[in-house]
Design a protein around this motif. Structure first.
Motif, PDB file in Angstrom:
ATOM      1  N   PRO A 191      43.243  53.098  34.403  1.00 16.86           N
ATOM      2  CA  PRO A 191      42.298  52.124  33.826  1.00 16.86           C
ATOM      3  C   PRO A 191      42.766  50.687  33.927  1.00 16.86           C
ATOM      4  CG  PRO A 191      43.462  53.323  32.100  1.00 16.86           C
ATOM      5  CD  PRO A 191      43.800  54.005  33.397  1.00 16.86           C
ATOM      6  N   ASP A 192      44.092  50.475  34.033  1.00 18.75           N
ATOM      7  CA  ASP A 192      44.616  49.122  34.162  1.00 18.75           C
ATOM      8  C   ASP A 192      44.816  48.708  35.621  1.00 18.75           C
ATOM      9  OD1 ASP A 192      44.730  48.813  31.384  1.00 18.75           O
ATOM     10  OD2 ASP A 192      46.690  49.795  31.283  1.00 18.75           O
ATOM     11  N   GLY A 193      44.465  49.578  36.552  1.00 19.81           N
ATOM     12  CA  GLY A 193      44.601  49.258  37.964  1.00 19.81           C
ATOM     13  C   GLY A 193      43.671  48.120  38.361  1.00 19.81           C
ATOM     14  N   GLU A 194      44.040  47.429  39.422  1.00 20.63           N
ATOM     15  CA  GLU A 194      43.281  46.248  39.831  1.00 20.63           C
ATOM     16  C   GLU A 194      41.886  46.594  40.346  1.00 20.63           C
ATOM     17  OE1 GLU A 194      45.599  43.416  42.241  1.00 20.63           O
ATOM     18  OE2 GLU A 194      47.398  44.467  41.564  1.00 20.63           O
ATOM     19  N   ARG A 195      41.675  47.818  40.781  1.00 25.32           N
ATOM     20  CA  ARG A 195      40.369  48.197  41.306  1.00 25.32           C
ATOM     21  C   ARG A 195      39.604  49.140  40.377  1.00 25.32           C
ATOM     22  NH1 ARG A 195      40.769  44.288  43.579  1.00 25.32           N
ATOM     23  NH2 ARG A 195      40.585  43.825  45.803  1.00 25.32           N
ATOM     24  N   ALA A 196      40.073  49.309  39.143  1.00 23.37           N
ATOM     25  CA  ALA A 196      39.343  50.162  38.193  1.00 23.37           C
ATOM     26  C   ALA A 196      37.950  49.612  37.875  1.00 23.37           C
ATOM     27  CB  ALA A 196      40.166  50.345  36.915  1.00 23.37           C
ATOM     28  N   PRO A 197      37.792  48.295  37.619  1.00 27.98           N
ATOM     29  CA  PRO A 197      36.435  47.782  37.364  1.00 27.98           C
ATOM     30  C   PRO A 197      35.498  47.998  38.554  1.00 27.98           C
ATOM     31  CG  PRO A 197      38.080  46.185  36.665  1.00 27.98           C
ATOM     32  CD  PRO A 197      38.811  47.241  37.432  1.00 27.98           C
ATOM     33  N   GLU A 198      36.007  47.757  39.764  1.00 25.81           N
ATOM     34  CA  GLU A 198      35.175  47.938  40.953  1.00 25.81           C
ATOM     35  C   GLU A 198      34.775  49.400  41.111  1.00 25.81           C
ATOM     36  OE1 GLU A 198      35.529  47.218  45.771  1.00 25.81           O
ATOM     37  OE2 GLU A 198      36.709  45.985  44.411  1.00 25.81           O
ATOM     38  N   SER A 199      35.688  50.319  40.763  1.00 24.06           N
ATOM     39  CA  SER A 199      35.364  51.740  40.868  1.00 24.06           C
ATOM     40  C   SER A 199      34.254  52.128  39.899  1.00 24.06           C
ATOM     41  CB  SER A 199      36.614  52.591  40.593  1.00 24.06           C
ATOM     42  OG  SER A 199      37.485  52.579  41.707  1.00 24.06           O
ATOM     43  N   LEU A 200      34.252  51.530  38.706  1.00 24.87           N
ATOM     44  CA  LEU A 200      33.167  51.825  37.765  1.00 24.87           C
ATOM     45  C   LEU A 200      31.834  51.343  38.321  1.00 24.87           C
ATOM     46  CD1 LEU A 200      34.152  51.262  34.014  1.00 24.87           C
ATOM     47  CD2 LEU A 200      33.405  53.343  35.159  1.00 24.87           C
ATOM     48  N   TYR A 201      31.837  50.170  38.937  1.00 24.70           N
ATOM     49  CA  TYR A 201      30.588  49.664  39.515  1.00 24.70           C
ATOM     50  C   TYR A 201      30.085  50.618  40.603  1.00 24.70           C
ATOM     51  CZ  TYR A 201      27.475  47.012  42.534  1.00 24.70           C
ATOM     52  OH  TYR A 201      26.417  46.631  43.309  1.00 24.70           O
ATOM     53  N   TYR A 202      30.978  51.029  41.515  1.00 23.08           N
ATOM     54  CA  TYR A 202      30.551  51.916  42.599  1.00 23.08           C
ATOM     55  C   TYR A 202      30.270  53.328  42.105  1.00 23.08           C
ATOM     56  CZ  TYR A 202      31.225  48.474  46.247  1.00 23.08           C
ATOM     57  OH  TYR A 202      31.098  47.357  47.035  1.00 23.08           O
ATOM     58  N   LEU A 203      30.849  53.697  40.963  1.00 24.05           N
ATOM     59  CA  LEU A 203      30.478  54.969  40.356  1.00 24.05           C
ATOM     60  C   LEU A 203      28.992  54.944  39.999  1.00 24.05           C
ATOM     61  CD1 LEU A 203      30.909  57.705  39.030  1.00 24.05           C
ATOM     62  CD2 LEU A 203      31.845  56.534  37.034  1.00 24.05           C
ATOM     63  N   TYR A 235      35.573  45.895  30.668  1.00 24.84           N
ATOM     64  CA  TYR A 235      36.185  44.895  31.546  1.00 24.84           C
ATOM     65  C   TYR A 235      35.426  43.559  31.563  1.00 24.84           C
ATOM     66  CZ  TYR A 235      38.628  48.988  33.389  1.00 24.84           C
ATOM     67  OH  TYR A 235      39.397  50.114  33.521  1.00 24.84           O
ATOM     68  N   GLY A 236      34.686  43.282  30.506  1.00 26.10           N
ATOM     69  CA  GLY A 236      33.872  42.072  30.492  1.00 26.10           C
ATOM     70  C   GLY A 236      34.635  40.815  30.855  1.00 26.10           C
ATOM     71  N   ALA A 237      35.859  40.659  30.316  1.00 25.03           N
ATOM     72  CA  ALA A 237      36.641  39.445  30.557  1.00 25.03           C
ATOM     73  C   ALA A 237      37.207  39.385  31.974  1.00 25.03           C
ATOM     74  CB  ALA A 237      37.782  39.352  29.542  1.00 25.03           C
ATOM     75  N   LYS A 238      37.274  40.527  32.661  1.00 16.50           N
ATOM     76  CA  LYS A 238      37.872  40.565  33.999  1.00 16.50           C
ATOM     77  C   LYS A 238      36.830  40.545  35.116  1.00 16.50           C
ATOM     78  CE  LYS A 238      41.912  43.237  32.444  1.00 16.50           C
ATOM     79  NZ  LYS A 238      42.707  44.476  32.656  1.00 16.50           N
ATOM     80  N   ILE A 239      35.566  40.557  34.760  1.00 22.37           N
ATOM     81  CA  ILE A 239      34.513  40.621  35.767  1.00 22.37           C
ATOM     82  C   ILE A 239      34.186  39.215  36.251  1.00 22.37           C
ATOM     83  CG2 ILE A 239      32.130  41.279  36.194  1.00 22.37           C
ATOM     84  CD1 ILE A 239      32.417  43.407  34.040  1.00 22.37           C
ATOM     85  N   ASP A 240      34.271  39.010  37.563  1.00 21.78           N
ATOM     86  CA  ASP A 240      33.965  37.687  38.106  1.00 21.78           C
ATOM     87  C   ASP A 240      32.447  37.512  38.250  1.00 21.78           C
ATOM     88  OD1 ASP A 240      33.236  39.117  40.376  1.00 21.78           O
ATOM     89  OD2 ASP A 240      35.108  38.719  41.416  1.00 21.78           O
ATOM     90  N   ALA A 241      32.056  36.304  38.625  1.00 22.18           N
ATOM     91  CA  ALA A 241      30.628  35.979  38.702  1.00 22.18           C
ATOM     92  C   ALA A 241      29.901  36.848  39.729  1.00 22.18           C
ATOM     93  CB  ALA A 241      30.451  34.500  39.037  1.00 22.18           C
ATOM     94  N   ALA A 242      30.557  37.125  40.855  1.00 23.23           N
ATOM     95  CA  ALA A 242      29.916  37.922  41.905  1.00 23.23           C
ATOM     96  C   ALA A 242      29.614  39.335  41.407  1.00 23.23           C
ATOM     97  CB  ALA A 242      30.802  37.976  43.147  1.00 23.23           C
ATOM     98  N   MET A 243      30.585  39.949  40.719  1.00 21.01           N
ATOM     99  CA  MET A 243      30.350  41.302  40.221  1.00 21.01           C
ATOM    100  C   MET A 243      29.314  41.293  39.095  1.00 21.01           C
ATOM    101  SD  MET A 243      32.966  44.260  38.815  1.00 21.01           S
ATOM    102  CE  MET A 243      33.590  44.606  40.467  1.00 21.01           C
ATOM    103  N   GLN A 244      29.319  40.278  38.253  1.00 18.56           N
ATOM    104  CA  GLN A 244      28.309  40.194  37.203  1.00 18.56           C
ATOM    105  C   GLN A 244      26.911  40.159  37.807  1.00 18.56           C
ATOM    106  OE1 GLN A 244      29.341  36.780  34.843  1.00 18.56           O
ATOM    107  NE2 GLN A 244      30.994  37.831  33.764  1.00 18.56           N
ATOM    108  N   ALA A 245      26.769  39.410  38.909  1.00 16.65           N
ATOM    109  CA  ALA A 245      25.466  39.361  39.586  1.00 16.65           C
ATOM    110  C   ALA A 245      25.114  40.727  40.158  1.00 16.65           C
ATOM    111  CB  ALA A 245      25.492  38.308  40.688  1.00 16.65           C
ATOM    112  N   ASN A 246      26.101  41.426  40.732  1.00 10.80           N
ATOM    113  CA  ASN A 246      25.855  42.767  41.276  1.00 10.80           C
ATOM    114  C   ASN A 246      25.440  43.739  40.173  1.00 10.80           C
ATOM    115  OD1 ASN A 246      26.487  41.970  43.872  1.00 10.80           O
ATOM    116  ND2 ASN A 246      28.621  42.593  43.731  1.00 10.80           N
ATOM    117  N   ILE A 247      26.109  43.644  39.011  1.00  8.35           N
ATOM    118  CA  ILE A 247      25.772  44.531  37.896  1.00  8.35           C
ATOM    119  C   ILE A 247      24.353  44.262  37.414  1.00  8.35           C
ATOM    120  CG2 ILE A 247      26.337  45.122  35.511  1.00  8.35           C
ATOM    121  CD1 ILE A 247      29.267  44.481  36.180  1.00  8.35           C
TER     122      ILE A 247
END
Length: 307
Positions: A249-261, A285-297
């Protein structure tokens, strides 16, 4: 006699605040103990304690012997506010834990369903034996519903049996530096970028197995899911993405994996589950999500018709 009466009155004035102070000391001690327990729950790594945000106004100077009632009242109000903050924080933690338990239960049921469908499918046609498993941590794919193209399991790369494919694989340069985990991951990335998905999947599984504590393990597990998704295997992709979130869960790509899940679940026609995943992604991961991923979400939530 007059002096004795005055002294008795002064003693009574001081006795009331002292009794109130004693009662508050017990409440403050209990609150401090509970706050430390909550902080250990929220910050298991030993993050410094949170300083209270409620501060009282400086007490005005008073003459010796004056009643201490205003001070006690102010302290009582501050303790009451602290108790409210404690109750609010505890409630938020319990809600977050409940959401995580729900997600775990849903995926446990999903895994069980995938395994049951695969086991009931029997040997693959023409093979004379069971379909090869995809690995210890990745269950075999589900039997597709009518109208859905079957998902193949992840066989060993067939480059050695196909000269043309072997030539394509041989053309991918293998890095050679002093960091084997980095080299293995980069090689898998190049295979994935070249759309050599079976070979890339095998390489990413190798990185995760050989270097579980490397920062590249999270990258490799995420790209394993991406490779499955690009290869038309959303069931395997969803499991790979969830494993990355659950195990790292603390891995650098955990937030991205949730999005692609969420994206994989949409491929499986599970928009309601995808919405829950997008909500979990924002909450955790609200604080770690950048603007690009927020737009994707935001776009993904619209596509899934999330409320």
């Amino acid at each position: 006699m007059r002096k004795l009466v005055l002294l008795a009155g002064a003693a009574m004035c001081w006795a009331v605040p002292a009794a109130a102070q004693s009662g508050l000391d017990g409440r403050v001690g209990k609150l401090e103990s509970e706050m430390r327990a909550v902080q250990r729950k929220v910050f298991p790594g030993g993050t410094p304690s949170i300083e209270p945000q409620i501060t009282g106004a400086p007490a005005p100077e008073r003459e010796i012997g004056a009643p201490a009632t205003p001070v006690i009242a102010d302290l009582t109000q501050r303790v009451g506010s602290l108790e409210q903050q404690m109750a609010s924080m505890t409630g938020q933690i319990e809600q977050a834990q409940y959401r995580v338990r729900q997600l775990e239960e849903q995926f446990a049921a999903y895994r069980k369903e995938v395994d049951a469908r695969f086991n009931s499918a029997g040997p693959a046609p023409g093979t004379g034996g069971p379909v090869e498993s995809t690995g210890a941590t990745t269950p075999a794919p589900a039997v597709p519903a009518p109208g859905r193209k079957p998902e193949a399991s992840a066989p060993a790369p067939a480059a050695g049996k196909d000269p043309a494919r072997a030539k394509l694989v041989a053309a991918i340069e293998k890095p050679s530096t002093a960091q084997p985990d980095e080299d293995d991951y980069i090689y898998g990335y190049r295979l994935w970028a070249a759309k050599l998905y079976p070979e890339a999947e095998a390489q990413f599984r190798k990185v995760v197995a050989d270097y579980p504590r490397s920062r590249r393990a999270s990258y490799a597990q995420n790209l394993l899911g991406r490779s499955y998704l690009d290869d038309g295997k959303p069931s395997l992709a969803s499991i790979a993405f969830y494993d990355n979130y659950k195990k790292m869960p603390d891995g650098e790509r955990a937030p991205e994996s949730l999005y692609y899940l969420g994206q994989a679940l949409m491929k499986l026609n599970k928009p309601a589950d995808a919405c829950k995943v997008y909500g979990e992604l924002t909450d955790v991961y609200g604080a770690k999500i950048d603007a690009a991923m927020q737009a994707n979400i935001a776009r993904a939530r619209v596509a899934a018709k999330c409320k």
